[in-house]
Each structure stands twice: as structure tokens, then as C-alpha cells.
Scaffold this active site. Sequence first.
Site, PDB file in Angstrom:
ATOM      1  N   ARG A 176      -1.326  -9.208   2.013  1.00 39.00           N
ATOM      2  CA  ARG A 176      -0.745  -8.127   1.213  1.00 39.00           C
ATOM      3  C   ARG A 176      -1.374  -8.041  -0.177  1.00 39.00           C
ATOM      4  O   ARG A 176      -0.696  -7.777  -1.160  1.00 39.00           O
ATOM      5  CB  ARG A 176       0.771  -8.258   1.056  1.00 39.00           C
ATOM      6  CG  ARG A 176       1.664  -8.039   2.265  1.00 39.00           C
ATOM      7  CD  ARG A 176       1.452  -6.717   2.936  1.00 39.00           C
ATOM      8  NE  ARG A 176       0.408  -6.798   3.937  1.00 39.00           N
ATOM      9  CZ  ARG A 176       0.548  -7.288   5.160  1.00 39.00           C
ATOM     10  NH1 ARG A 176       1.706  -7.737   5.528  1.00 39.00           N
ATOM     11  NH2 ARG A 176      -0.444  -7.334   6.012  1.00 39.00           N
ATOM     12  N   SER A 253       9.022  -3.309   3.734  1.00 36.74           N
ATOM     13  CA  SER A 253       9.443  -4.632   3.254  1.00 36.74           C
ATOM     14  C   SER A 253       9.425  -4.662   1.729  1.00 36.74           C
ATOM     15  O   SER A 253       8.398  -4.358   1.129  1.00 36.74           O
ATOM     16  CB  SER A 253       8.485  -5.707   3.764  1.00 36.74           C
ATOM     17  OG  SER A 253       8.459  -5.672   5.171  1.00 36.74           O
ATOM     18  N   GLU A 355       6.804  -6.729  -2.751  1.00 33.70           N
ATOM     19  CA  GLU A 355       5.584  -6.228  -2.124  1.00 33.70           C
ATOM     20  C   GLU A 355       5.117  -4.913  -2.767  1.00 33.70           C
ATOM     21  O   GLU A 355       3.917  -4.721  -2.963  1.00 33.70           O
ATOM     22  CB  GLU A 355       5.819  -6.048  -0.625  1.00 33.70           C
ATOM     23  CG  GLU A 355       4.579  -5.570   0.112  1.00 33.70           C
ATOM     24  CD  GLU A 355       4.778  -5.473   1.611  1.00 33.70           C
ATOM     25  OE1 GLU A 355       5.203  -6.460   2.227  1.00 33.70           O
ATOM     26  OE2 GLU A 355       4.490  -4.401   2.154  1.00 33.70           O
TER      27      GLU A 355
HETATM   28  C1  LIG Z   1       9.232   2.674   6.245  1.00 31.68           C
HETATM   29  C2  LIG Z   1       8.030   1.927   5.691  1.00 31.68           C
HETATM   30  C3  LIG Z   1       7.374   0.990   6.464  1.00 31.68           C
HETATM   31  C4  LIG Z   1       6.255   0.311   5.968  1.00 31.68           C
HETATM   32  N1  LIG Z   1       5.629  -0.615   6.762  1.00 31.68           N
HETATM   33  C5  LIG Z   1       4.539  -1.270   6.310  1.00 31.68           C
HETATM   34  C6  LIG Z   1       3.874  -2.239   7.132  1.00 31.68           C
HETATM   35  O1  LIG Z   1       4.237  -2.466   8.288  1.00 31.68           O
HETATM   36  N2  LIG Z   1       2.807  -2.898   6.611  1.00 31.68           N
HETATM   37  C7  LIG Z   1       2.352  -2.654   5.346  1.00 31.68           C
HETATM   38  O2  LIG Z   1       1.363  -3.276   4.930  1.00 31.68           O
HETATM   39  N3  LIG Z   1       2.959  -1.741   4.545  1.00 31.68           N
HETATM   40  C8  LIG Z   1       4.032  -1.042   4.989  1.00 31.68           C
HETATM   41  N4  LIG Z   1       4.669  -0.141   4.181  1.00 31.68           N
HETATM   42  C9  LIG Z   1       4.192   0.069   2.816  1.00 31.68           C
HETATM   43  C10 LIG Z   1       3.259   1.293   2.653  1.00 31.68           C
HETATM   44  O3  LIG Z   1       3.473   2.246   3.655  1.00 31.68           O
HETATM   45  C11 LIG Z   1       1.783   0.929   2.652  1.00 31.68           C
HETATM   46  O4  LIG Z   1       1.518  -0.007   1.650  1.00 31.68           O
HETATM   47  C12 LIG Z   1       0.897   2.164   2.435  1.00 31.68           C
HETATM   48  O5  LIG Z   1      -0.462   1.799   2.588  1.00 31.68           O
HETATM   49  C13 LIG Z   1       1.058   2.801   1.056  1.00 31.68           C
HETATM   50  O6  LIG Z   1       0.371   4.033   1.081  1.00 31.68           O
HETATM   51  P1  LIG Z   1       0.729   5.197   0.071  1.00 31.68           P
HETATM   52  O7  LIG Z   1      -0.301   6.249   0.270  1.00 31.68           O
HETATM   53  O8  LIG Z   1       2.132   5.616   0.254  1.00 31.68           O
HETATM   54  O9  LIG Z   1       0.548   4.488  -1.333  1.00 31.68           O
HETATM   55  P2  LIG Z   1       1.350   4.779  -2.682  1.00 31.68           P
HETATM   56  O10 LIG Z   1       2.748   4.288  -2.534  1.00 31.68           O
HETATM   57  O11 LIG Z   1       1.157   6.174  -3.107  1.00 31.68           O
HETATM   58  O12 LIG Z   1       0.581   3.793  -3.682  1.00 31.68           O
HETATM   59  C14 LIG Z   1       0.709   2.398  -3.562  1.00 31.68           C
HETATM   60  C15 LIG Z   1      -0.208   1.726  -4.584  1.00 31.68           C
HETATM   61  O13 LIG Z   1      -1.547   2.039  -4.257  1.00 31.68           O
HETATM   62  C16 LIG Z   1      -2.171   2.767  -5.321  1.00 31.68           C
HETATM   63  N5  LIG Z   1      -2.997   3.802  -4.683  1.00 31.68           N
HETATM   64  C17 LIG Z   1      -2.644   4.695  -3.730  1.00 31.68           C
HETATM   65  N6  LIG Z   1      -3.713   5.436  -3.369  1.00 31.68           N
HETATM   66  C18 LIG Z   1      -4.744   5.007  -4.123  1.00 31.68           C
HETATM   67  C19 LIG Z   1      -6.112   5.383  -4.242  1.00 31.68           C
HETATM   68  N7  LIG Z   1      -6.645   6.361  -3.504  1.00 31.68           N
HETATM   69  N8  LIG Z   1      -6.892   4.725  -5.145  1.00 31.68           N
HETATM   70  C20 LIG Z   1      -6.384   3.731  -5.926  1.00 31.68           C
HETATM   71  N9  LIG Z   1      -5.099   3.341  -5.863  1.00 31.68           N
HETATM   72  C21 LIG Z   1      -4.292   3.967  -4.968  1.00 31.68           C
HETATM   73  C22 LIG Z   1      -1.029   3.353  -6.140  1.00 31.68           C
HETATM   74  O14 LIG Z   1      -1.446   3.558  -7.492  1.00 31.68           O
HETATM   75  C23 LIG Z   1       0.001   2.249  -6.006  1.00 31.68           C
HETATM   76  O15 LIG Z   1      -0.299   1.206  -6.892  1.00 31.68           O
HETATM   77  C24 LIG Z   1       5.795   0.579   4.656  1.00 31.68           C
HETATM   78  C25 LIG Z   1       6.470   1.522   3.867  1.00 31.68           C
HETATM   79  C26 LIG Z   1       7.575   2.199   4.384  1.00 31.68           C
HETATM   80  C27 LIG Z   1       8.281   3.233   3.537  1.00 31.68           C
END
Ligand SMILES: Cc1cc2nc3c(=O)[nH]c(=O)nc-3n(C[C@H](O)[C@H](O)[C@H](O)COP(=O)(O)OP(=O)(O)OC[C@H]3O[C@@H](n4cnc5c(N)ncnc54)[C@H](O)[C@@H]3O)c2cc1C
Length: 363
Positions: A176, A253, A355
Site C-alpha cells: 500500500r 479499508s 490507508e
Molecule cells: C469501496 C472501496 C473499496 C476499495 N478497495 C480497495 C482495494 O481492494 N484495494 C486497494 O488498494 N484500494 C481500494 N480502495 C481504495 C481506492 O479505491 C484506491 O486506492 C484507488 O486507486 C484510488 O483511486 P482514486 O482515483 O479514487 O484516487 P483519489 O482518491 O482521487 O486519490 C488518492 C490519492 O492519489 C493521488 N492521485 C490520484 N490521481 C493522481 C494522479 N493522476 N497523479 C498523482 N496523484 C494522484 C491523490 O492526490 C490522492 O493523494 C477502495 C476504495 C473504496 C471506496
Amino acid sequence: MSDVYAKPTTDAEPADPAALAEYTTLRLGGPAARCVAATSADEIVHRVREAHRRDEPVLVLAGGSNVVVGDAGFPGTVVLIRSRGFAVVAEDADTVTVRVEAGEPWDDLVAATVGNGWSGLECLSGIPGSAGATPIQNVGAYGQEVAERITGVQVYDRAEDRLTTVVAADCGFAYRGSIFKYSDRWVVLSVDFRLDRSPVSGPVRYAELARSLGVEVGDRVPLAAARDMVLTLRAGKGMVLDPADPDTWSVGSFFTNPVLDRAAYDLLRERAADIGEPPSWPCPGDLVKVSAAWLIDKAGFAKGHPGPGGTAISGKHTLALTNHSGTARTADLIALAREIRDGVHTRFAVPLHPEPVLINCTL
Ligand SMILES: Cc1cc2nc3c(=O)[nH]c(=O)nc-3n(C[C@H](O)[C@H](O)[C@H](O)COP(=O)(O)OP(=O)(O)OC[C@H]3O[C@@H](n4cnc5c(N)ncnc54)[C@H](O)[C@@H]3O)c2cc1C
């Protein structure tokens, strides 16, 4: 192409300065001073540079599924990543390498790879958010991690004001984590994934998944079967976003699984002697990873445990903290997270770490 983001934006039109709650899966977060959508890599770079010139702080936000934004919001420019698409950039008899734009919805990509007979991402089905965010915390689930498939990440380096590629070996991938997490320096523009041309999955590593598929750990199954079963298992745990189900209004998580040294692990076992053996997995360097969900549950925080302001532990998964009422404030969610973290520490002397990325708030 589905529009999976909490609040879709149109084309390159700047979104109104808005409560960031509209852009996060927790439905939490105060206003941004400015909020702009960027639909191509060029535009992402342009928007970030523009904010730089104005001397404004920048928050890059994509699916908003791994952030907790404070009630005060963000005092600068939020750049919403909305670029789309992917293309094959290299291939041979056994593999294809796809370059995926940062804003491509992750699960659309996974569905397409499974449909095309490209193996390697199938167990990461149903994870919300964007492809560009997956390297940030080395997204993983059900025995797969993106680190196993990423060959390079195209980034805008804000420190040096240049475009560059970070090859996988330099990404610092860990459980992570990566060099990108908690760093303002890199804006991910696209990601390269190398996948196997194969109608079957990689060896199934996750015991629960193998059991549900009726196979042994290490067996391979058709790609679609792996994807379908992962989606079924995730849905049962509230880990697939569902606008109608408040158990999914979370960041997935909330805490990572603690990784303990021998002394801390022995102490945990001593403290848990009356309730049983804590689930654990060996890690390199004589470290042991333990289940955060087990610790939370055994410390007295069951599924559905209510927190202040309409927050609650998900009724389907102990690790997911939710804005269950849809009307909570970030301060309420943080209060619930503190109660759990402190309760686990008091009971087991194990520290829990969040996380998601915390923005303008602290635990
Ligand atoms: C219901 C649910 C289930 C989930 N299950 C999992 C799982 O099984 N495994 C897991 O690992 N995660 C899980 N997650 C967490 C999440 O979905 C992942 O971490 C996902 O990759 C985040 O993507 P996002 O586009 O929403 O990022 P955001 O929430 O928009 O951003 C997260 C972070 O990344 C940065 N960021 C985003 N895009 C960029 C970019 N292009 N360049 C630089 N920085 C950037 C943001 O600034 C922030 O710091 C889950 C979340 C939810 C709500």
C-alpha cells in the site's frame, strides 16, 4: 464508457468551486478555492502549471475513493483528472503492454483486459477510482498488486517542471505504498501495464477466492470466472461502490494491516492469548503482517458500530468506516477512526495507520 466518478464533469469546463464532498466516495470534505477538470495529459500539466504560476497549492483528485478531505476543504486548486482511454504500446507473442490514461476508470480497464484475454489484473476487479491512482498506493486485492504488472509511469515532475517516465524499479512499490504516496512532486499522466496473453488467470493466491471458485490455491481459472467471483465477494463486503448502499460510502479499508517486528508480534500474541491466534502472514525481514480487521473486531468494534454524527463501521466489513447517514462531517469520521485506533492500541499495543491520504485533517 461508464462515468464512475462521484460527480462527473463535462469536457474541459472548470467545475464550480464546490464542496469536495461531491467528489469523494465518503461524501465528505469542505470547499475548494478552485476546482478544474482536465481531460487530457496536456491539460493536466497545463492546469497544474497554471496553479503554480498563481502560487496556489494544488490537489490532484481523481475518483476521490482514497482521500479524507477536512471540513475546511482545500485552500487552492483542485485538478480533477478526467483523461480517458488506453492503447497497446508494445506486444509480442506472449504479452501486451497497455498505456492507460490517468483518468481511465480502473474497473473499465480491468473489464476490457479480461474481455481481450489479457491476464494479470483480473483479481483487481471492482476497485473504485482511476488507473492513474493505482501506482500511488500500489493497489492490491485478492492476491494481486499493480506493482506486478506496471512497467513504467509517465509523470509530470513538479519539482523539475518536466515530463518523465519512472520505471517500475524506481517506483518504490511496497505494501500500500510507493514513492508517489504522500508526495506532491509527481502527477501521474499515464501508466504502462504488461499483461499476459492468456485466457486464464494467474495462479489464484487468495485462499477465500480459491475456495469460492472451488479450486486449490495455485490453480488457474478462466479470466471471466476470476473477475465474476471477485466482484461477488467484494459486493458481499460492501467493497464495490453502490450509490444506494451507505455501507459503501467509504474509502474501502480505512486502516492498513499492521506489519510488526517479532517483539511486537509476540506481545500481540500474549495479549490475545485468551481469544485465539491472530491471523498473520510472514513478510520479508522477519516481519509479520497481521489482520487489522481482526484486531478491530476483537478490540470490541463490531460491524455496524456507530460513531458520532451518523458515521459507522460498515455493516459488511470491519475495516470500512462509512459516512453512513450521508450527513456526517469529516471531524465525525476522524473521531470514529481515533476511537478505533486508540481502542486497538489499548487492547493489543498495536498501532493502526490510515490507508487513505488525509488532506487538511489529521488522525
Ligand atoms: C469501496 C472501496 C473499496 C476499495 N478497495 C480497495 C482495494 O481492494 N484495494 C486497494 O488498494 N484500494 C481500494 N480502495 C481504495 C481506492 O479505491 C484506491 O486506492 C484507488 O486507486 C484510488 O483511486 P482514486 O482515483 O479514487 O484516487 P483519489 O482518491 O482521487 O486519490 C488518492 C490519492 O492519489 C493521488 N492521485 C490520484 N490521481 C493522481 C494522479 N493522476 N497523479 C498523482 N496523484 C494522484 C491523490 O492526490 C490522492 O493523494 C477502495 C476504495 C473504496 C471506496
